[in-house]
Enzyme design. Structure first.
Site, PDB file in Angstrom:
ATOM      1  N   ASP A  66       2.393  16.565  -7.643  1.00  0.00           N
ATOM      2  CA  ASP A  66       3.031  15.603  -6.741  1.00  0.00           C
ATOM      3  C   ASP A  66       2.980  14.237  -7.415  1.00  0.00           C
ATOM      4  OD1 ASP A  66       3.893  13.911  -4.744  1.00  0.00           O
ATOM      5  OD2 ASP A  66       2.750  14.886  -3.154  1.00  0.00           O
TER       6      ASP A  66
ATOM      7  N   TRP B 218      -2.813  14.641   0.933  1.00  0.00           N
ATOM      8  CA  TRP B 218      -1.825  14.117   1.881  1.00  0.00           C
ATOM      9  C   TRP B 218      -1.652  15.169   2.984  1.00  0.00           C
ATOM     10  CZ3 TRP B 218       3.987  15.031   1.465  1.00  0.00           C
ATOM     11  CH2 TRP B 218       4.704  14.154   2.276  1.00  0.00           C
TER      12      TRP B 218
HETATM   13  C1  LMR Z   1       2.134   8.066   3.043  1.00  0.00           C
HETATM   14  O1  LMR Z   1       1.315   8.905   2.640  1.00  0.00           O
HETATM   15  O2  LMR Z   1       1.825   7.151   3.813  1.00  0.00           O
HETATM   16  C2  LMR Z   1       3.553   8.133   2.565  1.00  0.00           C
HETATM   17  O3  LMR Z   1       3.697   9.145   1.624  1.00  0.00           O
HETATM   18  C3  LMR Z   1       4.535   8.215   3.658  1.00  0.00           C
HETATM   19  C4  LMR Z   1       4.545   9.545   4.340  1.00  0.00           C
HETATM   20  O4  LMR Z   1       5.642  10.096   4.491  1.00  0.00           O
HETATM   21  O5  LMR Z   1       3.497  10.041   4.768  1.00  0.00           O
END
Ligand code: LMR
Length: 393
Positions: free
Chosen positions: A207, A126
């Site tokens: 996470d 992420w």
């Molecule tokens: C995502 O990865 O789309 C979600 O976790 C929302 C975000 O805050 O990025």
């Protein structure tokens, strides 16, 4: 003063959310930010949440401050949800502002303990992981994770890289439903990962933003539970945004498993101080709603049932898209979509192909090819599959 500020880079996920909103086309398809949509295309308030909120409005007699680390009953209920019936004497915890807040507080805790720690994240991860790690002043490095050829985990590469992690470093793992790839380790892989980490002496940061979206609440927590049973130090960032549908209410918790009860007390004091320094008392409404659901057997059963329907819907969308792509391309190239877990998968497409999908077909993916399967509707699948088959080499 402000003339010294530099413009900040855009977050790729939030930038795509804005671009989608600004697109006037009525047949556009949003596969960007990770939100669940039902068959009607809406992100519902879950039944149990509505009921608990009504009860809360009726029964709440004060809005006075709760504890600095958040409502203790919420933390206890979330610890039970994630860790099952384990001994909680070496667990510290604090309510946080969503899952992002939990990751932030976890990393701030690391910085207080070891400002020189390197934090190892999967490649890819992420995007906000790297951003937060760097913002708190820690060093971010990556380990091999995704095998783009198979759409699965490069487990040998991952184990080789994790073996080289140093004691005092942190290894960030996605506990389930890897974001952005949807590729999760299987049970045997987790066994190898945890055994490798046990030899390094590293602290693990899990996470858990998508608990319940993979194989079920207990199955999705299984790897995290094994880590708690095996490793001396584990930090867990848990989000209630997706599985309780509480996105904007920002409910989350950071749980820390320390070596023993004495250490857990010191950790607890540090987490409480971190809350005080960041925002004093964490937001309460979403957390209390979650606590009411988890501590009421009827509400809990209702919530868990609706979550399992949501999971079933995502899996049906995965199968339908994989089948539609097999029919249109005459190949099994996209079969991985059917076996991956959670909201996301990553389309093996070039930046140019992703741009063409957006500009010419109104299909919004994140720039690395991540698509939010949970944002799809069954009606969109034929058009999406046709566009992917046409645009992607
Ligand atoms: C995502 O990865 O789309 C979600 O976790 C929302 C975000 O805050 O990025």
């Amino acid at each position: 003063m402000f003339d010294r500020l530099k413009s900040q880079p855009e977050d790729p996920i939030l930038a795509m959310m804005e671009a989608f909103r600004a697109d006037p086309r009525t047949d556009k398809i949003d596969l960007g930010i990770g939100i669940y949509r039902d068959a009607a295309g809406t992100t519902p308030v879950m039944h149990a949440v509505k009921t608990a909120e009504r009860q809360l409005v009726e029964s709440q007699t004060t809005k006075s401050y709760t504890a600095l680390s958040g409502d203790p009953a919420f933390i206890k209920a979330m610890a039970g949800l994630v860790l099952g019936d384990r001994d909680m004497s070496r667990i510290a915890g604090a309510a946080t502002v969503g899952g992002t807040g939990a990751i932030r507080q976890g990393l701030d805790l690391v910085r207080l303990a070891r400002p020189d720690a390197r934090v190892h994240i999967p490649d890819p991860s992420w995007p906000n992981h790297r951003a937060i790690i760097q913002a708190v002043g820690l060093t971010c490095v990556t380990y091999r994770y995704f095998d783009a050829e198979t759409g699965g985990v490069d487990i040998d590469g991952m184990i080789a890289d994790l073996s080289a992690v140093r004691s005092g470093d942190v290894v960030l793992l996605h506990g389930c439903c890897h974001n952005p790839t949807g590729a999760d380790p299987n049970a045997a892989d987790w066994h190898r990962i945890i055994a490798t980490l046990a030899e390094t002496g590293a602290t693990v940061l899990v996470d858990l933003a998508y608990l319940g979206f993979g194989d079920g609440l207990d199955a999705d927590a299984e790897a995290t539970r094994q880590m708690i049973d095996t490793l001396p130090e584990v930090i867990i960032g848990v989000s209630c945004s997706k599985n309780f549908g509480l996105y904007r209410d920002r409910a989350g918790v950071v749980l820390v498993s320390a070596a023993d009860a004495d250490q857990a007390r010191v950790v607890q004091g540090n987490l409480t101080t971190l809350n005080r320094l960041a925002y004093s008392f964490p937001a309460d409404h979403g957390a209390r709603t979650v606590e009411m659901i988890l501590n009421d057997s009827a509400l809990r059963a209702d919530w868990s049932q609706q979550l399992s329907e949501m999971r079933g819907r995502i899996n049906a969308l995965r199968q339908a898209l994989a089948t539609a792509l097999r029919d249109r391309t005459g190949s099994d190239r996209y079969a991985f979509l059917g076996s991956q877990k959670g909201m996301f998968s990553r389309l093996p497409a070039s930046p140019d192909e992703i741009r063409i999908l957006r500009e010419e077909h109104g299909i919004y993916l994140i720039g690395d090819g991540r698509m939010n399967i949970a944002g799809l509707s069954q009606e969109d699948i034929p058009r999406l599959a046709q566009a992917i088959a046409t645009v992607c080499a």
